[in-house]
Write a protein that holds these residues in place. Structure first.
Motif, PDB file in Angstrom:
ATOM      1  N   LYS A 411       0.689  -1.071  -0.029  1.00  0.00           N
ATOM      2  CA  LYS A 411      -0.027   0.001   0.097  1.00  0.00           C
ATOM      3  C   LYS A 411       0.779   1.348   0.038  1.00  0.00           C
ATOM      4  CE  LYS A 411      -3.240  -2.828   2.630  1.00  0.00           C
ATOM      5  NZ  LYS A 411      -3.889  -3.216   4.009  1.00  0.00           N
ATOM      6  N   LYS A 412       0.127   2.332   0.107  1.00  0.00           N
ATOM      7  CA  LYS A 412       0.907   3.703   0.027  1.00  0.00           C
ATOM      8  C   LYS A 412       0.830   4.179   1.524  1.00  0.00           C
ATOM      9  CE  LYS A 412       0.403   6.545  -3.022  1.00  0.00           C
ATOM     10  NZ  LYS A 412      -0.638   7.875  -3.780  1.00  0.00           N
ATOM     11  N   LEU A 413       2.068   4.361   1.908  1.00  0.00           N
ATOM     12  CA  LEU A 413       2.385   4.948   3.456  1.00  0.00           C
ATOM     13  C   LEU A 413       1.753   5.959   3.643  1.00  0.00           C
ATOM     14  CD1 LEU A 413       3.697   4.357   6.124  1.00  0.00           C
ATOM     15  CD2 LEU A 413       5.810   5.430   5.213  1.00  0.00           C
ATOM     16  N   SER A 414       1.609   7.076   2.681  1.00  0.00           N
ATOM     17  CA  SER A 414       1.188   8.310   2.786  1.00  0.00           C
ATOM     18  C   SER A 414      -0.381   8.403   2.899  1.00  0.00           C
ATOM     19  CB  SER A 414       1.355   9.206   1.480  1.00  0.00           C
ATOM     20  OG  SER A 414       0.944   8.782   0.392  1.00  0.00           O
ATOM     21  N   ASP A 415      -0.997   7.014   2.575  1.00  0.00           N
ATOM     22  CA  ASP A 415      -2.337   7.058   3.074  1.00  0.00           C
ATOM     23  C   ASP A 415      -2.792   6.708   4.431  1.00  0.00           C
ATOM     24  OD1 ASP A 415      -3.097   7.407   0.209  1.00  0.00           O
ATOM     25  OD2 ASP A 415      -3.377   5.428  -0.432  1.00  0.00           O
ATOM     26  N   TYR A 416      -1.810   6.343   5.150  1.00  0.00           N
ATOM     27  CA  TYR A 416      -1.888   5.899   6.532  1.00  0.00           C
ATOM     28  C   TYR A 416      -1.374   6.661   7.511  1.00  0.00           C
ATOM     29  CZ  TYR A 416      -3.907   1.906   4.325  1.00  0.00           C
ATOM     30  OH  TYR A 416      -4.727   0.897   3.389  1.00  0.00           O
ATOM     31  N   TRP A 417      -0.057   7.463   7.158  1.00  0.00           N
ATOM     32  CA  TRP A 417       0.970   7.874   7.992  1.00  0.00           C
ATOM     33  C   TRP A 417       1.265   9.592   7.425  1.00  0.00           C
ATOM     34  CZ3 TRP A 417       2.426   6.593  12.558  1.00  0.00           C
ATOM     35  CH2 TRP A 417       3.685   7.330  13.107  1.00  0.00           C
ATOM     36  N   SER A 418       1.479  10.308   8.671  1.00  0.00           N
ATOM     37  CA  SER A 418       1.841  11.657   8.289  1.00  0.00           C
ATOM     38  C   SER A 418       3.188  11.744   9.033  1.00  0.00           C
ATOM     39  CB  SER A 418       0.778  12.665   8.594  1.00  0.00           C
ATOM     40  OG  SER A 418       1.167  14.113   8.580  1.00  0.00           O
ATOM     41  N   LEU A 419       4.208  12.526   8.479  1.00  0.00           N
ATOM     42  CA  LEU A 419       5.549  12.645   9.083  1.00  0.00           C
ATOM     43  C   LEU A 419       5.288  13.994  10.143  1.00  0.00           C
ATOM     44  CD1 LEU A 419       8.258  12.324   6.578  1.00  0.00           C
ATOM     45  CD2 LEU A 419       7.491  10.343   8.107  1.00  0.00           C
ATOM     46  N   GLU A 420       5.938  14.147  11.075  1.00  0.00           N
ATOM     47  CA  GLU A 420       5.728  14.899  12.089  1.00  0.00           C
ATOM     48  C   GLU A 420       6.239  16.239  11.526  1.00  0.00           C
ATOM     49  OE1 GLU A 420       4.658  16.103  15.939  1.00  0.00           O
ATOM     50  OE2 GLU A 420       4.692  14.024  15.034  1.00  0.00           O
ATOM     51  N   GLU A 421       5.240  17.176  11.889  1.00  0.00           N
ATOM     52  CA  GLU A 421       5.485  18.651  11.336  1.00  0.00           C
ATOM     53  C   GLU A 421       6.371  19.355  12.127  1.00  0.00           C
ATOM     54  OE1 GLU A 421       1.654  20.629  10.967  1.00  0.00           O
ATOM     55  OE2 GLU A 421       0.776  19.229   9.462  1.00  0.00           O
ATOM     56  N   HIS A 422       7.040  20.348  11.258  1.00  0.00           N
ATOM     57  CA  HIS A 422       8.180  21.061  11.981  1.00  0.00           C
ATOM     58  C   HIS A 422       8.128  22.507  11.306  1.00  0.00           C
ATOM     59  CE1 HIS A 422      12.082  22.971  11.787  1.00  0.00           C
ATOM     60  NE2 HIS A 422      12.018  22.885  13.019  1.00  0.00           N
ATOM     61  N   LYS A 423       8.071  23.415  12.261  1.00  0.00           N
ATOM     62  CA  LYS A 423       8.193  24.889  11.630  1.00  0.00           C
ATOM     63  C   LYS A 423       9.395  25.345  11.561  1.00  0.00           C
ATOM     64  CE  LYS A 423       6.036  29.551  12.777  1.00  0.00           C
ATOM     65  NZ  LYS A 423       5.048  30.239  13.625  1.00  0.00           N
ATOM     66  N   LEU A 424       9.825  25.758  10.539  1.00  0.00           N
ATOM     67  CA  LEU A 424      11.362  26.132  10.257  1.00  0.00           C
ATOM     68  C   LEU A 424      11.706  27.374  11.282  1.00  0.00           C
ATOM     69  CD1 LEU A 424      13.670  25.367   8.319  1.00  0.00           C
ATOM     70  CD2 LEU A 424      12.950  27.236   6.927  1.00  0.00           C
ATOM     71  N   GLY A 425      12.815  26.924  11.951  1.00  0.00           N
ATOM     72  CA  GLY A 425      13.418  28.385  12.967  1.00  0.00           C
ATOM     73  C   GLY A 425      12.990  27.814  14.277  1.00  0.00           C
ATOM     74  N   THR A 427      13.063  25.100  17.562  1.00  0.00           N
ATOM     75  CA  THR A 427      13.427  23.818  17.791  1.00  0.00           C
ATOM     76  C   THR A 427      12.550  23.298  18.778  1.00  0.00           C
ATOM     77  OG1 THR A 427      15.626  24.843  18.223  1.00  0.00           O
ATOM     78  CG2 THR A 427      15.447  22.918  19.562  1.00  0.00           C
ATOM     79  N   SER A 428      12.225  21.837  18.651  1.00  0.00           N
ATOM     80  CA  SER A 428      11.337  21.217  19.222  1.00  0.00           C
ATOM     81  C   SER A 428      11.823  19.913  19.802  1.00  0.00           C
ATOM     82  CB  SER A 428      10.114  21.135  18.501  1.00  0.00           C
ATOM     83  OG  SER A 428      10.333  20.087  17.383  1.00  0.00           O
ATOM     84  N   PHE A 429      11.069  19.042  20.552  1.00  0.00           N
ATOM     85  CA  PHE A 429      11.232  17.578  21.019  1.00  0.00           C
ATOM     86  C   PHE A 429      11.813  16.849  19.740  1.00  0.00           C
ATOM     87  CE2 PHE A 429       9.693  13.270  21.754  1.00  0.00           C
ATOM     88  CZ  PHE A 429      10.640  12.923  22.628  1.00  0.00           C
ATOM     89  N   THR A 430      11.163  17.039  18.598  1.00  0.00           N
ATOM     90  CA  THR A 430      11.452  16.236  17.447  1.00  0.00           C
ATOM     91  C   THR A 430      12.660  16.885  16.491  1.00  0.00           C
ATOM     92  OG1 THR A 430       9.578  16.971  16.413  1.00  0.00           O
ATOM     93  CG2 THR A 430       9.424  14.998  17.432  1.00  0.00           C
ATOM     94  N   HIS A 431      12.736  18.282  16.504  1.00  0.00           N
ATOM     95  CA  HIS A 431      13.454  18.830  15.474  1.00  0.00           C
ATOM     96  C   HIS A 431      14.402  19.935  15.953  1.00  0.00           C
ATOM     97  CE1 HIS A 431      10.142  17.046  13.110  1.00  0.00           C
ATOM     98  NE2 HIS A 431      11.097  16.880  11.946  1.00  0.00           N
ATOM     99  N   PHE A 432      15.424  20.056  15.274  1.00  0.00           N
ATOM    100  CA  PHE A 432      16.257  21.280  15.408  1.00  0.00           C
ATOM    101  C   PHE A 432      15.692  22.487  14.575  1.00  0.00           C
ATOM    102  CE2 PHE A 432      19.546  17.833  16.648  1.00  0.00           C
ATOM    103  CZ  PHE A 432      19.827  18.566  17.898  1.00  0.00           C
TER     104      PHE A 432
END
Length: 582
Positions: A411-425, A427-432
């Motif tokens: 199947k297509k992963l994008s039909d079931y899963w969304s990667l964690e969003e990030h706002k540029l600039g 720093t969060s628990f998931t992203h620099f």
């Protein structure tokens, strides 16, 4: 005197009857008429063929820029195959084809010098020169070699003799070098198509096949099975009753964090960076409150406070079941209704799809092989678990899941899963702040940002999930692997004569490793233990100052400041000062 009389009557010789012009002429005319019709038909066909050829030629059929028709391609390939002597096809390479061996390394240098301009770093021929040739360069990519069942002898023959009326010359090199090229061609980087994407969702057997377990693959794929069975993928989750050596620390030694015994441990998770312990309660598992730091060999508390799902569960570990937060990625065919699995761990069918039809009749059409997919679904087989994200439908039956429920590789992963969003600039628990992963299990989040991803490079271009002798199951030693696609003779760079001149570090030092600068260990997995970034970007010291992201220099030179690193980089005259932060 009269001649003697004979009793025999004289024989009469029949004289030929004269041809009857009335009857002969119609037959002759019929034969001539039939022959004439055949000649007329042949003449018409000849004129038609000439007309088609003329139209083909004047409409651009002789220019290399125009893509050839399928019939023309088929005939060309057939003629090339027909030209190979039968006694050559059975020749075996007398040299080693080991990925990290000296012969393959020598072949790589020859390939990059003589072949890469037309055939490309991965053998696909998708280069500026290759795309402008007709006939196109012979497809040497892994998928094409396997599909056409090219033998060592055939590859040797093409290199040594060339192909007439094409751009492929007959290379005048010693026999050993020719075989070294064959060794390297067998180890070209594995990439997949980036145009005309094959969709995993179009698999014909999807919905018909069911899961059978990895042991059903062992009969035909014994070598792959044996190698895979020793990998971390096959041993993510283990039952200590079946594997007494699964628990790394000695639980008999007292520790204030450890409030459980061996008898409480139903399953053990992990063995490389950390190890956690699951207790079974009813039909579910729960994580015990202490975890083992493998690197520092010490106990640490297991408490999750920052993941997105924390807001939806009580703080008590025994009210956070692994069924919703872990088990879908640590098993094959996890059933959310009855909480059963076909098998624990990342088994064969996790990446190849349900295999019952393939077991009954093994063909390439009833099993998923990521190498035959486009780069998006090919990478999704890994990204499904090596990423931080959320199911598109959440909650599911009132529960919040942290893995792509319902997805499998058909199947297509994008039909079931969304990667964690990030706002540029930010720093969060998931992203620099620049979007690079801040925590572990986010290789997929990193990789989809990279240039490699958009050029058809896949996870299995570098990693062999069935197991190798190299770190992280790399196909080759890290620098050797990188130099398959990069190097002085490659359009991908770097263009310095040696890696040491590019890195400005001593040849045998850690700083001379490609991964030290392009894959620094900055994604946190446990305390001060980090795993490698997968964006392949070079993070400068100046970026650390402005974005508060760890840089490659100070990850190693921990006793130095970011200013020291920036000043050092500005002395590298082969680098742009704008990129170095000055």
């Amino acid at each position: 005197m009269d001649p003697p009389k004979s009793n025999d009557a004289p024989r009469q010789v029949d004289s030929p009857k004269p041809a009857d012009p009335v009857h002969a002429q119609p037959k002759l005319r019929a034969r001539l008429s039939k022959s004439g019709k055949v000649l007329i038909v042949l003449a018409v066909l000849f004129v038609a063929v000439i007309g088609v050829l003329y139209h083909y030629i004047v409409s651009g059929g002789m220019i290399a820029r125009q893509k050839p028709a399928a019939v023309e391609t088929f005939i060309a390939n057939w003629l090339v195959d027909l030209s190979i002597p039968n006694d050559v096809k059975g020749l075996k390479n007398p040299l080693s084809s080991s990925p990290g061996g000296a012969d393959a390394a020598a072949g790589r240098e020859l390939y990059q010098k003589n072949c890469q301009a037309c055939h490309g770093y991965d053998g696909s021929g998708k280069t500026e020169a290759g795309l402008g040739l007709f006939p196109p360069p012979l497809d040497l990519s892994h998928a094409a070699i396997v599909k056409r069942k090219r033998t060592d002898g055939e590859l040797f023959y093409f290199i040594r003799n060339g192909v007439r009326n094409t751009a492929m010359p007959g290379w005048q090199m010693p026999e050993q070098q020719t075989w070294q090229l064959v060794s390297y061609i067998r180890n070209l980087p594995l990439t997949v198509s980036v145009d005309g994407q094959a969709a995993a969702g179009n698999v014909a057997f999807a919905g018909v096949a069911h899961y059978t377990g990895s042991t059903s693959c062992k009969t035909c794929h014994s070598d792959l099975y044996e190698r895979w069975s020793k990998t971390p993928m096959a041993n993510v989750v283990r039952d200590p009753r079946e594997h007494p050596d699964a628990i790394i620390p000695d639980l008999s030694k007292p520790d204030p964090l450890v409030k459980f015994t061996v008898d409480d441990v139903a399953l053990v998770y992990g063995s490389i960076w950390k190890q956690r312990y699951f207790k079974k309660v009813g039909d579910d598992y729960f994580v015990l409150p202490a975890q083992w730091d493998v690197t520092h060999k010490k106990w640490k508390p297991y408490v999750v406070k920052d993941d997105w799902w924390v807001a939806h569960y009580p703080p008590d570990n025994f009210q956070r079941p692994t069924s919703t937060l872990c088990d879908g990625c640590h098993s094959v065919n996890y059933n959310v209704q009855n909480k059963t699995v076909t098998e624990w761990n990342v088994g064969c069918e996790r990446c190849h799809g349900p295999g019952s039809e393939h077991v009954k009749q093994p063909t390439s059409s009833n099993i998923v092989n990521s190498a035959r997919l486009g780069y998006v679904p090919a990478n999704d087989a890994c990204i499904q678990c090596h990423s931080q994200g959320r199911p598109l439908e959440n909650p599911i039956a009132g529960k919040y899941y942290d893995w792509p429920v319902g997805y499998d590789v058909t199947k297509k992963l994008s039909d079931y899963w969304s990667l964690e969003e990030h706002k540029l600039g930010e720093t969060s628990f998931t992203h620099f702040a620049d979007g690079t992963a801040h925590k572990n299990r986010m290789q997929g989040n990193d990789f989809v940002q990279s240039l490699m991803y958009t050029h058809g490079v896949t996870c299995f271009t570098c990693h062999e999930v069935h197991g190798t002798e190299y770190n992280a199951n790399l196909r080759k030693p890290a620098n050797v692997l990188c130099l398959d696609c990069h190097g002085p003779s490659s359009p991908n760079g770097p263009h310095a004569p040696t890696i040491a001149q590019h890195t400005h570090h001593k040849p045998d030092s850690a700083g001379n490793e490609c991964i030290s600068c392009h894959m620094p260990k900055i994604a946190q997995t446990l305390g001060d233990v980090n795993v490698r970034s997968h964006t392949f970007r070079f993070v400068t010291a100046a970026m650390s100052e402005s974005l508060k992201i760890p840089n490659a220099c100070n990850v190693c030179h921990t006793d130095k400041s970011t200013k020291w690193a920036t000043d050092a980089l500005t002395t590298w005259t082969d680098r742009s000062p704008w990129r170095m932060g000055k």
